[in-house]
Design a protein around this motif. Structure first.
Motif, PDB file in Angstrom:
ATOM      1  N   UNK A   1     -17.293 -17.144  -5.647  1.00 38.33           N
ATOM      2  CA  UNK A   1     -18.535 -16.505  -5.348  1.00 38.33           C
ATOM      3  C   UNK A   1     -18.676 -15.866  -3.886  1.00 38.33           C
ATOM      4  N   UNK A   2     -17.935 -16.316  -3.019  1.00 37.79           N
ATOM      5  CA  UNK A   2     -17.813 -15.605  -1.704  1.00 37.79           C
ATOM      6  C   UNK A   2     -16.579 -15.029  -1.149  1.00 37.79           C
ATOM      7  N   UNK A   3     -15.613 -15.584  -1.446  1.00 36.83           N
ATOM      8  CA  UNK A   3     -14.601 -15.263  -0.955  1.00 36.83           C
ATOM      9  C   UNK A   3     -13.022 -15.272  -1.926  1.00 36.83           C
ATOM     10  N   UNK A   4     -12.326 -14.280  -2.046  1.00 44.03           N
ATOM     11  CA  UNK A   4     -10.972 -14.477  -2.715  1.00 44.03           C
ATOM     12  C   UNK A   4      -9.856 -13.967  -2.147  1.00 44.03           C
ATOM     13  N   UNK A   5      -8.825 -14.982  -2.142  1.00 47.59           N
ATOM     14  CA  UNK A   5      -7.650 -14.458  -1.845  1.00 47.59           C
ATOM     15  C   UNK A   5      -6.506 -14.430  -2.756  1.00 47.59           C
ATOM     16  N   UNK A   6      -5.895 -13.178  -3.121  1.00 49.99           N
ATOM     17  CA  UNK A   6      -4.881 -13.093  -4.097  1.00 49.99           C
ATOM     18  C   UNK A   6      -3.544 -13.233  -3.292  1.00 49.99           C
ATOM     19  N   UNK A   7      -2.804 -14.226  -3.992  1.00 51.47           N
ATOM     20  CA  UNK A   7      -1.335 -14.454  -3.611  1.00 51.47           C
ATOM     21  C   UNK A   7      -0.583 -13.960  -4.925  1.00 51.47           C
ATOM     22  N   UNK A   8       0.221 -12.515  -4.717  1.00 51.14           N
ATOM     23  CA  UNK A   8       0.723 -12.119  -5.938  1.00 51.14           C
ATOM     24  C   UNK A   8       1.631 -11.106  -5.490  1.00 51.14           C
ATOM     25  N   UNK A   9       2.420 -10.572  -6.282  1.00 50.86           N
ATOM     26  CA  UNK A   9       3.323  -9.423  -6.003  1.00 50.86           C
ATOM     27  C   UNK A   9       2.651  -8.256  -6.228  1.00 50.86           C
ATOM     28  N   UNK A  10       3.423  -7.037  -5.962  1.00 49.39           N
ATOM     29  CA  UNK A  10       2.734  -5.788  -5.790  1.00 49.39           C
ATOM     30  C   UNK A  10       2.283  -5.288  -7.433  1.00 49.39           C
ATOM     31  N   UNK A  11       2.837  -5.785  -8.492  1.00 48.35           N
ATOM     32  CA  UNK A  11       2.566  -5.434  -9.892  1.00 48.35           C
ATOM     33  C   UNK A  11       0.968  -6.057 -10.002  1.00 48.35           C
ATOM     34  N   UNK A  12       0.593  -7.295  -9.896  1.00 48.19           N
ATOM     35  CA  UNK A  12      -0.416  -7.848  -9.683  1.00 48.19           C
ATOM     36  C   UNK A  12      -1.519  -7.170  -8.963  1.00 48.19           C
ATOM     37  N   UNK A  13      -1.182  -6.974  -7.690  1.00 48.68           N
ATOM     38  CA  UNK A  13      -2.240  -6.459  -6.735  1.00 48.68           C
ATOM     39  C   UNK A  13      -2.502  -4.865  -7.280  1.00 48.68           C
ATOM     40  N   UNK A  14      -1.694  -4.465  -7.845  1.00 50.70           N
ATOM     41  CA  UNK A  14      -1.788  -2.727  -8.261  1.00 50.70           C
ATOM     42  C   UNK A  14      -2.803  -3.091  -9.705  1.00 50.70           C
ATOM     43  N   UNK A  15      -2.593  -3.877 -10.415  1.00 48.87           N
ATOM     44  CA  UNK A  15      -3.601  -4.253 -11.431  1.00 48.87           C
ATOM     45  C   UNK A  15      -4.881  -4.477 -11.096  1.00 48.87           C
ATOM     46  N   UNK A  16      -5.218  -5.152  -9.987  1.00 48.98           N
ATOM     47  CA  UNK A  16      -6.239  -5.405  -9.404  1.00 48.98           C
ATOM     48  C   UNK A  16      -6.977  -4.587  -8.680  1.00 48.98           C
ATOM     49  N   UNK A  17      -6.260  -3.547  -8.354  1.00 50.76           N
ATOM     50  CA  UNK A  17      -6.846  -2.421  -7.229  1.00 50.76           C
ATOM     51  C   UNK A  17      -6.544  -2.911  -5.882  1.00 50.76           C
ATOM     52  N   UNK A  18      -5.970  -3.916  -5.628  1.00 48.13           N
ATOM     53  CA  UNK A  18      -5.769  -4.166  -4.178  1.00 48.13           C
ATOM     54  C   UNK A  18      -4.508  -3.735  -3.653  1.00 48.13           C
ATOM     55  N   UNK A  19      -3.558  -3.101  -4.274  1.00 49.82           N
ATOM     56  CA  UNK A  19      -2.468  -2.829  -3.568  1.00 49.82           C
ATOM     57  C   UNK A  19      -2.544  -1.589  -2.662  1.00 49.82           C
ATOM     58  N   UNK A  20      -2.323  -1.733  -1.323  1.00 47.85           N
ATOM     59  CA  UNK A  20      -2.371  -0.856  -0.230  1.00 47.85           C
ATOM     60  C   UNK A  20      -3.535  -1.093   0.358  1.00 47.85           C
ATOM     61  N   UNK A  21      -4.571  -1.970   0.063  1.00 49.07           N
ATOM     62  CA  UNK A  21      -5.954  -2.225   0.635  1.00 49.07           C
ATOM     63  C   UNK A  21      -5.665  -2.901   1.853  1.00 49.07           C
ATOM     64  N   UNK A  22      -6.707  -2.607   2.794  1.00 48.53           N
ATOM     65  CA  UNK A  22      -6.580  -3.295   3.911  1.00 48.53           C
ATOM     66  C   UNK A  22      -7.419  -4.384   3.919  1.00 48.53           C
ATOM     67  N   UNK A  23      -6.691  -5.751   3.911  1.00 44.13           N
ATOM     68  CA  UNK A  23      -7.528  -7.008   3.430  1.00 44.13           C
ATOM     69  C   UNK A  23      -8.355  -7.368   4.585  1.00 44.13           C
ATOM     70  N   UNK A  24      -9.284  -8.045   4.279  1.00 46.56           N
ATOM     71  CA  UNK A  24     -10.412  -8.588   5.263  1.00 46.56           C
ATOM     72  C   UNK A  24      -9.830 -10.048   5.550  1.00 46.56           C
ATOM     73  N   UNK A  25      -8.991 -10.755   4.550  1.00 46.99           N
ATOM     74  CA  UNK A  25      -8.300 -12.092   4.885  1.00 46.99           C
ATOM     75  C   UNK A  25      -6.828 -11.859   4.393  1.00 46.99           C
TER      76      UNK A  25
END
Length: 136
Positions: free
Chosen positions: A106-130
């Protein structure tokens, strides 16, 4: 180590344990995290942090979700559980599991994953807020 650190961060931020879900793609990782960190099944939720695989979490919502997509280490230091590049059917199944896990937050999401998953989620290379990023 990553999941434990994130749980400590959420606790320090004042998030109530019953508002946190640790969602895993693999049941073996779920079981190991429960044992290592004292997390509970949905049926025992009460005032504790729930740890379930994404299949069991479907239809629920939590303020904070830690999505764990690793295949080996219970602390979140393992290797990605993402399927090999050539297996489209497995990749689609994996993407559906990721969607269910991500959409529980609902409010916050933390993803603990390898690069392949982060790329699939569009998070690879993103500047995380957490602490969104790879488990290493």
């Amino acid at each position: 180590a990553v999941v434990d650190a994130e749980l400590r961060r959420l606790d320090a931020a004042g998030v109530e344990p019953h508002d946190i879900l640790v969602a895993t793609v693999a049941s073996t990782v779920r079981d190991a995290l429960r044992d290592a960190l004292g997390l509970v099944a949905w049926e025992q939720r009460g005032t504790a942090v729930v740890c379930e695989n994404v299949h069991r979490a479907k239809g629920t919502e939590y303020d904070e979700v830690i999505l764990v997509d690793v295949a080996s280490d219970a602390t979140g230091d393992g290797v990605t559980a993402a399927p090999a590049a050539g297996d489209e059917r497995q990749r689609e199944r994996h993407d559906r599991l990721l969607y269910v896990g991500v959409s529980r937050a609902v409010f916050g999401l933390t993803v603990v994953a390898g690069d392949a998953t982060l790329e699939r989620l569009g998070l690879h290379g993103a500047t995380p807020s957490g602490p969104v990023g790879s488990p290493a």
